[in-house]
Design a protein around this motif. Structure first.
Motif, PDB file in Angstrom:
ATOM      1  N   SER A   1     -37.729  -7.533 -18.663  1.00 21.51           N
ATOM      2  CA  SER A   1     -36.310  -7.699 -18.320  1.00 21.51           C
ATOM      3  C   SER A   1     -35.916  -9.171 -18.314  1.00 21.51           C
ATOM      4  O   SER A   1     -34.859  -9.551 -18.831  1.00 21.51           O
ATOM      5  CB  SER A   1     -36.021  -7.070 -16.955  1.00 21.51           C
ATOM      6  OG  SER A   1     -36.172  -5.672 -16.981  1.00 21.51           O
TER       7      SER A   1
ATOM      8  N   ALA B   1     -33.259 -10.749 -21.076  1.00 21.48           N
ATOM      9  CA  ALA B   1     -32.024 -11.327 -20.544  1.00 21.48           C
ATOM     10  C   ALA B   1     -31.861 -12.771 -21.004  1.00 21.48           C
ATOM     11  O   ALA B   1     -30.758 -13.202 -21.367  1.00 21.48           O
ATOM     12  CB  ALA B   1     -32.013 -11.258 -19.019  1.00 21.48           C
TER      13      ALA B   1
ATOM     14  N   TYR C   1     -25.754  -6.427 -21.312  1.00 23.05           N
ATOM     15  CA  TYR C   1     -27.183  -6.109 -21.426  1.00 23.05           C
ATOM     16  C   TYR C   1     -27.373  -4.672 -21.914  1.00 23.05           C
ATOM     17  O   TYR C   1     -28.244  -4.397 -22.751  1.00 23.05           O
ATOM     18  CB  TYR C   1     -27.874  -6.310 -20.079  1.00 23.05           C
ATOM     19  CG  TYR C   1     -29.385  -6.257 -20.148  1.00 23.05           C
ATOM     20  CD1 TYR C   1     -30.116  -7.381 -20.508  1.00 23.05           C
ATOM     21  CD2 TYR C   1     -30.074  -5.092 -19.852  1.00 23.05           C
ATOM     22  CE1 TYR C   1     -31.512  -7.345 -20.580  1.00 23.05           C
ATOM     23  CE2 TYR C   1     -31.466  -5.039 -19.922  1.00 23.05           C
ATOM     24  CZ  TYR C   1     -32.179  -6.170 -20.278  1.00 23.05           C
ATOM     25  OH  TYR C   1     -33.550  -6.125 -20.353  1.00 23.05           O
TER      26      TYR C   1
ATOM     27  N   VAL D   1     -33.020  -8.861 -14.675  1.00 21.66           N
ATOM     28  CA  VAL D   1     -32.016  -9.208 -15.688  1.00 21.66           C
ATOM     29  C   VAL D   1     -31.137 -10.341 -15.163  1.00 21.66           C
ATOM     30  O   VAL D   1     -30.850 -11.316 -15.863  1.00 21.66           O
ATOM     31  CB  VAL D   1     -31.162  -7.982 -16.056  1.00 21.66           C
ATOM     32  CG1 VAL D   1     -29.996  -8.384 -16.952  1.00 21.66           C
ATOM     33  CG2 VAL D   1     -32.013  -6.911 -16.737  1.00 21.66           C
TER      34      VAL D   1
END
Length: 424
Positions: A72, A76, A318, A331
């Motif tokens: 994640s 990101a 996202y 994230v």
């Protein structure tokens, strides 16, 4: 001593070979951004910086105990830099991300750093307190702007290392304050603390011990290894001690086991975990019912499902970029860290200097950073956490990211007065 005489042909050959070596060295220096000089735009260059490119590093855990977190974080940050490049880049240059996976192994992390050191301006994500602590001296000497995805006090005290929010001990202090004020814990009660051995757990333990002493609580300690996944023995010990609440400073697997075993044994006390102790993917497993009962997470950041415009924009972007991928707090951590790293690059560019030293000075000149994602932070003091405010988040199966705000970011009186043990 034997005399060596080179004839003209040998001398020409030797000279030619030397020229090739020097040319190759020059090409390598150019490929990695060089170690000095000034670009045609008048910007002073350094490692990772060329005429049209800025190279940044990521040293993540994509295959080890924190692999979901690492995935994640990395995605990101890659998304953020793609957005930056689409908007024209930084200082007239496109950002290139170089990713290395250490699998939560210190030796692999050392090797990854050695590889990246000559070719990047800084590291926007480095997972693991043990890994960054082992490299702290080298990172400081290299002036390598590094953002650890770890919050141990051992990481404080270096201008080159930016702990992005609170430290683990501050979170545990604020967590005990929450338990006293909101969950009925009172003076004289016993509180359990299960924690990883090493920098992470011991940093968290320093906070819980400090707060327990000040609040008149008795702390029942349970130290575990990162390879320990079954918390049955620890739950039994805490149950026998009749603890009224449990603190947990370990990984998501350990948190799930602790909650599952405790609830199955009828131990229904509040459980508060450190910020890397939960993953929303756990709510899709048999552990979910236990994790939804009086289970909390202490974090310097708001959850991805928070009612904030910037957070909603990020969550939507996202989801579009990585459909069917979990949208968790990692994230947010990855995206916001990439953002303040880039802000430092932009400040340094304004001064026509993209050397590592200039980027660090630009970053440390920031006394208040507030990008709309939660609590404002102060980056000007390397020996202090960027904030002492902790959110208490509660698990919620219906919430995006599996967490909602139980208590807004708060700095307890104990946390305010606490002397953070820098570098310990």
């Amino acid at each position: 001593m034997k005399r060596i005489v080179l004839n003209a042909k040998a001398l020409r050959t030797t000279t030619a070979v030397l020229a090739i070596v020097l040319a190759a060295a020059g090409c390598s220096d150019k490929a990695t951004g060089g170690s000095g000089g000034t670009g045609s735009d008048g910007v002073k260059l350094g490692p990772g910086i060329s005429a049209d490119k800025i190279k940044v590093g990521i040293v993540s855990d994509l295959t080890g105990v924190y692999a979901p977190l690492g995935k994640s974080l990395t995605q990101a940050q890659q998304m953020y830099f793609e957005e930056v490049n689409a908007a024209g880049g930084v200082c007239g240059r496109k950002v290139e991300v170089v990713v290395r996976d250490h699998g939560y192994d210190v030796q692999r992390a050392l090797a990854a750093y050695a590889e990246l050191q000559p070719q990047v301006v800084g590291i926007t994500q480095f997972i693991g307190s043990p890994m960054v602590t082992a490299l702290k001296g080298r990172i400081t000497t290299d002036k390598m702007f590094t953002i650890p995805m770890a919050w141990s006090t051992t990481l404080l005290g270096s201008d080159a290392i930016q702990v992005s929010g609170t430290t683990y001990d501050i979170d545990m202090i604020n967590s005990l304050d929450f338990l006293m004020k909101d969950k009925g814990i009172k003076k004289g009660d016993k509180i359990g603390h299960v924690y990883f051995e090493g920098d992470y757990g011991e940093s968290a333990l320093a906070g819980s011990k400090h707060a327990a002493e000040k609040l008149g609580l008795t702390l029942v300690e349970q130290k575990i290894k990162a390879t320990d996944n079954d918390m049955s023995a620890q739950v039994a010990a805490l149950g026998n001690a009749k603890v009224k609440a449990i603190l947990m400073s370990a990984g998501p697997r350990q948190s799930a086991s602790l909650a599952g075993v405790a609830r199955s044994k009828g131990i229904m006390v509040p459980i508060v975990v450190s910020n890397s102790g939960f993953s929303p993917q756990l709510l899709q497993t048999p552990a979910a019912p236990a994790l939804l009962k009086d289970f909390y997470l202490a974090s310097a950041g708001a959850p991805i499902g928070a009612d904030l415009p910037a957070m909603k924009t990020l969550a939507d972007a996202y989801a579009k970029k990585y459909p069917n991928q979990p949208r968790d707090n990692a994230v947010v951590n990855g995206y916001t860290s990439a953002k303040f790293f880039t802000d430092a690059l932009k400040k340094a560019c304004a001064g026509k200097d993209l050397t590592r030293d200039a980027v660090l000075k630009a970053h440390r000149s920031t006394t208040q950073h507030d990008d709309g994602f939660g609590t404002p932070v102060d980056f000007s003091k390397s020996d202090q956490p960027a904030t002492r405010k902790t959110y208490i988040l509660r698990t919620d199966a219906k919430a995006l990211g599996g967490l909602v705000i139980e208590k807004q970011a708060n700095e307890s009186d104990l946390a305010k007065a606490y002397q953070v043990p820098v570098g310990k």
